[in-house]
Structures are given as structure tokens and as C-alpha cells.
Design an enzyme around this catalytic site. Sequence first.
Site, PDB file in Angstrom:
ATOM      1  N   TYR A 198       0.862  -1.183   0.000  1.00 25.67           N
ATOM      2  CA  TYR A 198       0.000   0.000   0.000  1.00 25.67           C
ATOM      3  C   TYR A 198       0.898   1.231   0.000  1.00 25.67           C
ATOM      4  O   TYR A 198       1.815   1.333   0.819  1.00 25.67           O
ATOM      5  CB  TYR A 198      -0.885   0.033   1.252  1.00 25.67           C
ATOM      6  N   GLU A 200      -3.581  -0.452  -3.545  1.00 26.81           N
ATOM      7  CA  GLU A 200      -4.860   0.260  -3.532  1.00 26.81           C
ATOM      8  C   GLU A 200      -5.350   0.700  -4.901  1.00 26.81           C
ATOM      9  O   GLU A 200      -6.505   1.128  -5.041  1.00 26.81           O
ATOM     10  CB  GLU A 200      -4.809   1.463  -2.582  1.00 26.81           C
ATOM     11  N   SER A 235     -10.404  -2.563   3.714  1.00 27.45           N
ATOM     12  CA  SER A 235     -11.537  -1.653   3.879  1.00 27.45           C
ATOM     13  C   SER A 235     -12.627  -2.319   4.709  1.00 27.45           C
ATOM     14  O   SER A 235     -13.292  -1.671   5.525  1.00 27.45           O
ATOM     15  CB  SER A 235     -12.099  -1.241   2.512  1.00 27.45           C
ATOM     16  N   ARG A 279     -25.745   2.883  -5.515  1.00 27.10           N
ATOM     17  CA  ARG A 279     -25.242   2.319  -4.259  1.00 27.10           C
ATOM     18  C   ARG A 279     -26.256   2.504  -3.136  1.00 27.10           C
ATOM     19  O   ARG A 279     -26.467   1.605  -2.324  1.00 27.10           O
ATOM     20  CB  ARG A 279     -23.923   2.993  -3.864  1.00 27.10           C
ATOM     21  N   VAL A 323     -14.950   7.882   2.469  1.00 30.43           N
ATOM     22  CA  VAL A 323     -14.971   8.310   1.069  1.00 30.43           C
ATOM     23  C   VAL A 323     -13.656   7.935   0.399  1.00 30.43           C
ATOM     24  O   VAL A 323     -12.581   8.102   0.969  1.00 30.43           O
ATOM     25  CB  VAL A 323     -15.198   9.824   0.972  1.00 30.43           C
ATOM     26  N   LEU A 324     -13.752   7.443  -0.837  1.00 32.16           N
ATOM     27  CA  LEU A 324     -12.546   7.076  -1.581  1.00 32.16           C
ATOM     28  C   LEU A 324     -12.635   7.560  -3.017  1.00 32.16           C
ATOM     29  O   LEU A 324     -13.625   7.326  -3.704  1.00 32.16           O
ATOM     30  CB  LEU A 324     -12.362   5.546  -1.594  1.00 32.16           C
ATOM     31  N   ALA A 359      -3.898   5.842  10.867  1.00 33.20           N
ATOM     32  CA  ALA A 359      -3.668   5.599   9.439  1.00 33.20           C
ATOM     33  C   ALA A 359      -3.484   4.129   9.097  1.00 33.20           C
ATOM     34  O   ALA A 359      -3.428   3.785   7.912  1.00 33.20           O
ATOM     35  CB  ALA A 359      -2.449   6.397   8.978  1.00 33.20           C
ATOM     36  N   ASN A 360      -3.393   3.266  10.083  1.00 36.03           N
ATOM     37  CA  ASN A 360      -3.281   1.832   9.794  1.00 36.03           C
ATOM     38  C   ASN A 360      -4.185   1.057  10.750  1.00 36.03           C
ATOM     39  O   ASN A 360      -3.749   0.188  11.495  1.00 36.03           O
ATOM     40  CB  ASN A 360      -1.829   1.354   9.896  1.00 36.03           C
TER      41      ASN A 360
END
Length: 367
Positions: free
Chosen positions: A94, A118, A134, A203, A239-240, A299-300
Site C-alpha cells: 500500500y 490500492e 476496507s 449504491r 470516502v474514496l 492511518a493503519n
Amino acid sequence: MIVGVPKEIKNNENRVGMTPAGVFELVKNNHTVYVQSGAGEGSGFFNQDYQKAGATILDTIGQVYAMSDMIVKVKEPIAQEYDLIQKGQILFTYFHFASSEALTKAMIKSKAVCIAYETVEDEDGTLPLLTPMSEVAGRMAIQQGAKFLEKPVKGRGVLLGGVPGVAPGRVLVLGAGTVGIQAAKMAAGLGAHVTIMDVNMKRLRQVNDIMPSHVVTEFSNEFNIRKHIQTHDLIIGGVLLKGAKAPNLITRDMLKDMRPGTVIVDVAVDQGGCVETTKPTTHEDPTYIIDDVVHYCVANMPGAVPYTSTVALTNVTLPYVLKLANMGWRSACKLDKSLSMGLNIVEGEVVYKEIAETFHLEEPVLV
């Protein structure tokens, strides 16, 4: 090919790039695998497990980088690793380049072949190597959000499921992708009232069909977001934008409209966050407070449940690792369009459009 699996050195990152089962498959295909001593311990895999699978254990991270054609990791290299990376070496991990200009410049300078989990993308637009993490992060977002809603850690003091005679907590989920669906599922399971928002009506229709009645859908726009942040206890940012920086759906000025002790869990932190006040945190120090709003921006996140995460990740990455090892990156990416979408930086050239646009670099070249 010689494949190296170093120990992750990011703060509280206990995952590892490959399980012993993955090593076994590579060795079976006549590849050499070097694993740094102790690399898998955080996930419950020990040196002897890797040795039984056919790996050779090396003492230091420097040895793994120096002796390997391809490095298989979980998280992006951090500053201590930059000088270990070799020209032409394949890095499969990643990266989330859009959130870090320093990392992007370092990988350009290294002239390595950076293939990002990703951005590997199937024909239907799904992201097969991002999906399992995710799923983990979406489910964890509710666990962590529920914890930080407790008063001793400065939350509102709300129990998400409520009790008889007391209304349940309210959860706002921004984004109906994998993270959002998993978060909504977990929150609904606890009995919370859930509002899930997205700009994709297809969605939202799917969510409406599969979720229980206490999960409601609403079209995402600034007006609706400003309305709901005033009444919801826990806000999940899921959100991505593929390969690009996440949009700021919640701006600094909106915090004043939230009730004191509201909790934000910004799962989009890897891509810069969908909240303007987001900054990366660690499992060691996971939260900070701005305007009485608790921000959880680790963040992880999946690194906190490393056994589950490592097995789930290897399940999906291994087929691609085998292709790269068996064929080399050029042939593998030529034959597998999904894998070719993972190419982000190749031997000093940015080849992924969204990264080039994020940092105003030259247009990417075709490889």
C-alpha cells in the site's frame, strides 16, 4: 525471483506482507523467499513457521532489501527505508501516494517499480487488494467510535445501542463503499440509528435493499451533511477517490455545529482524509480534540487486528505476487490489466494520472 518480506516498522504496525502459506506457494514455484527475523510475530507467525514453509530468515531489514528483487510489504516505506530501496526493485505494498508528497518524491528518486495495492483495479471498477482492509477498517471504525464516545475519553457519553427507554446513538456514515457498508452493518448490529450518505444513487438503492429499517439512506451534499452533523454522535468518513486525495466533506467551520463529544473516525486518512481537520494518528496515540470534537484518525487501523488482517490480505495479494515473480513486472502487467493499474511510479516516472495531478507533476508516461 528473490522475494523479500521485511518487518513493518511503522508505529504499532503488526501486520506482515506474507503468511507462511504464501511463502510456501512461492517456494513451490521455485522462488527464493527471504523473511526478516521476527517479521510475522505481531500477526502470530514465527520464524520457524516461515522456515518450515521454505523461507530463509535474515537478521536485518537492510539484508532483506539488499538481497531481494521484489519487496512485499503492507504499508508504504517510511523515511528509514528510503535509502534501502534499490533501482529497479519491485515494491508491492500500500502506498497512498496522494497523501504524501515526501513519499512520492522519495520513490521517484529511488527509481524503483512501485506497484500499489490500492490502485489494482478489476474491470468492474472494484479494488480487490483494498477491499479486505476496507472491510476490516469499516468494522473497526464502529468498535473504536463506540469506545471513544465514552465520557472518560472525552466522548459524549452515549451507548450506541441505547437501552430500553433511551434512544440509541446516531451514526452518520459518509460514503457507501466497502468501508461505509461494513461500518453501517456493524453500527446497525449494535442497534444504533444509522444514516449513510453517498452521491451514487445506485449504491444507495443497494444499501436500502439489504440493510434493516433503522439504516436510512440520503443523498450526499453539503446542505445535508451540515444538517446531520448537528444531531449524530459518531461520524464515519469512508470516502474514496481511486488513487487521489479524498475530498473535504467536513470543513473546519462545521465542527462548531457538532455537539461537544461528537466522535469522528476518518477512515479516509490514508488518502488525506475527508475531514479538513484530519491528521494521521497512531494506535499509540489515536485521538485528538478540536473544538470539543474527538478525532480518531489512525492511518493503519487494520494493524490493530493483525492476524485477521494479514491472512485476509495475503488471500488477495498472493495471486498477483506469484504473477510478478513468475513473469517479471513488465510481462505480468502487460498480460494482466488489473495489475497494470497498480503501477504508480516506475523507475523515476509517475505513471498514474491522479498522482501526477495531485502534485502538479508532468503527465504520466505509458509503460
